[in-house]
Design a protein around this motif. Structure first.
Motif, PDB file in Angstrom:
ATOM      1  N   UNK A 175       0.763  -1.236   0.000  1.00 43.88           N
ATOM      2  CA  UNK A 175       0.000   0.000   0.000  1.00 43.88           C
ATOM      3  C   UNK A 175       0.799   1.294   0.000  1.00 43.88           C
ATOM      4  N   UNK A 176       2.086   1.244  -0.271  1.00 45.89           N
ATOM      5  CA  UNK A 176       2.862   2.470  -0.357  1.00 45.89           C
ATOM      6  C   UNK A 176       2.603   3.171  -1.686  1.00 45.89           C
ATOM      7  N   UNK A 177       2.669   4.474  -1.668  1.00 45.89           N
ATOM      8  CA  UNK A 177       2.589   5.220  -2.918  1.00 45.89           C
ATOM      9  C   UNK A 177       3.940   5.095  -3.632  1.00 45.89           C
ATOM     10  N   UNK A 178       3.982   5.334  -4.933  1.00 42.07           N
ATOM     11  CA  UNK A 178       5.280   5.326  -5.617  1.00 42.07           C
ATOM     12  C   UNK A 178       6.265   6.326  -4.997  1.00 42.07           C
ATOM     13  N   UNK A 179       5.769   7.480  -4.560  1.00 44.52           N
ATOM     14  CA  UNK A 179       6.649   8.464  -3.928  1.00 44.52           C
ATOM     15  C   UNK A 179       7.228   7.917  -2.632  1.00 44.52           C
ATOM     16  N   UNK A 180       6.403   7.268  -1.822  1.00 41.77           N
ATOM     17  CA  UNK A 180       6.889   6.716  -0.550  1.00 41.77           C
ATOM     18  C   UNK A 180       7.887   5.585  -0.800  1.00 41.77           C
ATOM     19  N   UNK A 181       7.659   4.771  -1.819  1.00 42.34           N
ATOM     20  CA  UNK A 181       8.618   3.712  -2.169  1.00 42.34           C
ATOM     21  C   UNK A 181       9.941   4.332  -2.602  1.00 42.34           C
ATOM     22  N   UNK A 182       9.876   5.384  -3.371  1.00 41.10           N
ATOM     23  CA  UNK A 182      11.088   6.073  -3.814  1.00 41.10           C
ATOM     24  C   UNK A 182      11.832   6.697  -2.634  1.00 41.10           C
ATOM     25  N   UNK A 183      11.109   7.285  -1.729  1.00 38.10           N
ATOM     26  CA  UNK A 183      11.723   7.897  -0.547  1.00 38.10           C
ATOM     27  C   UNK A 183      12.443   6.859   0.305  1.00 38.10           C
ATOM     28  N   UNK A 184      11.869   5.670   0.419  1.00 38.58           N
ATOM     29  CA  UNK A 184      12.478   4.616   1.234  1.00 38.58           C
ATOM     30  C   UNK A 184      13.880   4.275   0.735  1.00 38.58           C
ATOM     31  N   UNK A 185      14.072   4.359  -0.566  1.00 41.15           N
ATOM     32  CA  UNK A 185      15.388   4.070  -1.140  1.00 41.15           C
ATOM     33  C   UNK A 185      16.442   5.049  -0.643  1.00 41.15           C
ATOM     34  N   UNK A 186      16.021   6.210  -0.141  1.00 42.27           N
ATOM     35  CA  UNK A 186      16.920   7.245   0.384  1.00 42.27           C
ATOM     36  C   UNK A 186      16.841   7.316   1.924  1.00 42.27           C
ATOM     37  N   UNK A 187      16.266   6.294   2.540  1.00 38.92           N
ATOM     38  CA  UNK A 187      16.112   6.240   4.005  1.00 38.92           C
ATOM     39  C   UNK A 187      15.217   7.362   4.511  1.00 38.92           C
ATOM     40  N   UNK A 188      14.178   7.670   3.744  1.00 37.65           N
ATOM     41  CA  UNK A 188      13.274   8.761   4.078  1.00 37.65           C
ATOM     42  C   UNK A 188      11.841   8.232   4.067  1.00 37.65           C
ATOM     43  N   UNK A 189      11.011   8.761   4.950  1.00 43.85           N
ATOM     44  CA  UNK A 189       9.612   8.357   4.997  1.00 43.85           C
ATOM     45  C   UNK A 189       8.780   9.448   5.656  1.00 43.85           C
ATOM     46  N   UNK A 190       7.510   9.504   5.278  1.00 43.69           N
ATOM     47  CA  UNK A 190       6.582  10.415   5.946  1.00 43.69           C
ATOM     48  C   UNK A 190       6.055   9.807   7.248  1.00 43.69           C
ATOM     49  N   UNK A 191       6.255   8.516   7.435  1.00 45.27           N
ATOM     50  CA  UNK A 191       5.826   7.823   8.650  1.00 45.27           C
ATOM     51  C   UNK A 191       6.978   7.878   9.659  1.00 45.27           C
ATOM     52  N   UNK A 192       6.771   8.493  10.832  1.00 43.93           N
ATOM     53  CA  UNK A 192       7.875   8.679  11.787  1.00 43.93           C
ATOM     54  C   UNK A 192       8.538   7.375  12.243  1.00 43.93           C
ATOM     55  N   UNK A 193       7.747   6.334  12.545  1.00 41.53           N
ATOM     56  CA  UNK A 193       8.374   5.082  12.980  1.00 41.53           C
ATOM     57  C   UNK A 193       9.137   4.439  11.831  1.00 41.53           C
TER      58      UNK A 193
END
Length: 180
Positions: free
Chosen positions: A93-111
């Protein structure tokens, strides 16, 4: 150069066929990763057992997929990026943007961001995290249980990226490149 042969479930010896059946049940398909790992029943058994144990851990599926994407990016594994981008966006259920952010160790979800930060520290320091990395993890609320699960996820995903890269495993997912 050729890599690991891909064993087909219908051609597998009985013991390996049982492992293929477990993989099919766990993942809903028999991916080329599994077909390559089947060359070593012990390696495939270890992969299936650790995957199963971690599915029952505290880290939710979206964060597990974020961790897999981070490791795949770090190891320049197009196979793993392709598989986990698909799973992250179509299953977790991740958006493409959130999947892309994860590759850079970034997320909108604090945990998830805290988990990614610790995983990133593990990757860039080859497991030798600093006191500051541990303090940051504890400050963001990551318990020893979660830190150990993160370490296990990183290890599992390093293993799969190494198998697919060293084994030159053909990508059987919609392709995502580490250079994207």
């Amino acid at each position: 150069m050729s890599g690991f042969p891909l064993l087909e479930p219908e051609d597998a010896p009985a013991a390996t066929a049982a492992l293929f059946a477990e993989a099919q049940q766990a993942f809903g398909m028999t991916a080329n990763l599994t077909k390559a790992m089947a060359n070593s029943p012990s390696a495939l058994r270890g992969y299936l057992d650790l995957s199963d144990a971690l599915r029952h851990g505290r880290i939710p599926l979206p964060t597990r997929e974020r961790l897999a994407l981070l490791v795949a990016q770090h190891n320049s594994s197009d196979y793993a990026l392709s598989a986990h981008t698909y799973r992250a966006t179509k299953v977790a259920g991740l958006t493409p943007d959130e999947a892309s952010r994860a590759r850079r160790a970034d997320s909108t979800d604090p945990e998830a961001e805290a988990c990614l930060a610790f995983a990133h520290a593990l990757l860039i320091h080859n497991g030798t995290v600093t006191d500051a990395d541990l303090l940051a993890a504890h400050t963001t609320g990551l318990s020893p249980e979660l830190l150990l699960e993160i370490i296990a996820h990183v290890a599992l995903n390093v293993f799969t990226t190494y198998v697919t890269t060293a084994g030159r495993v053909a990508i059987d997912w919609p392709q995502t490149r580490h250079t994207d």
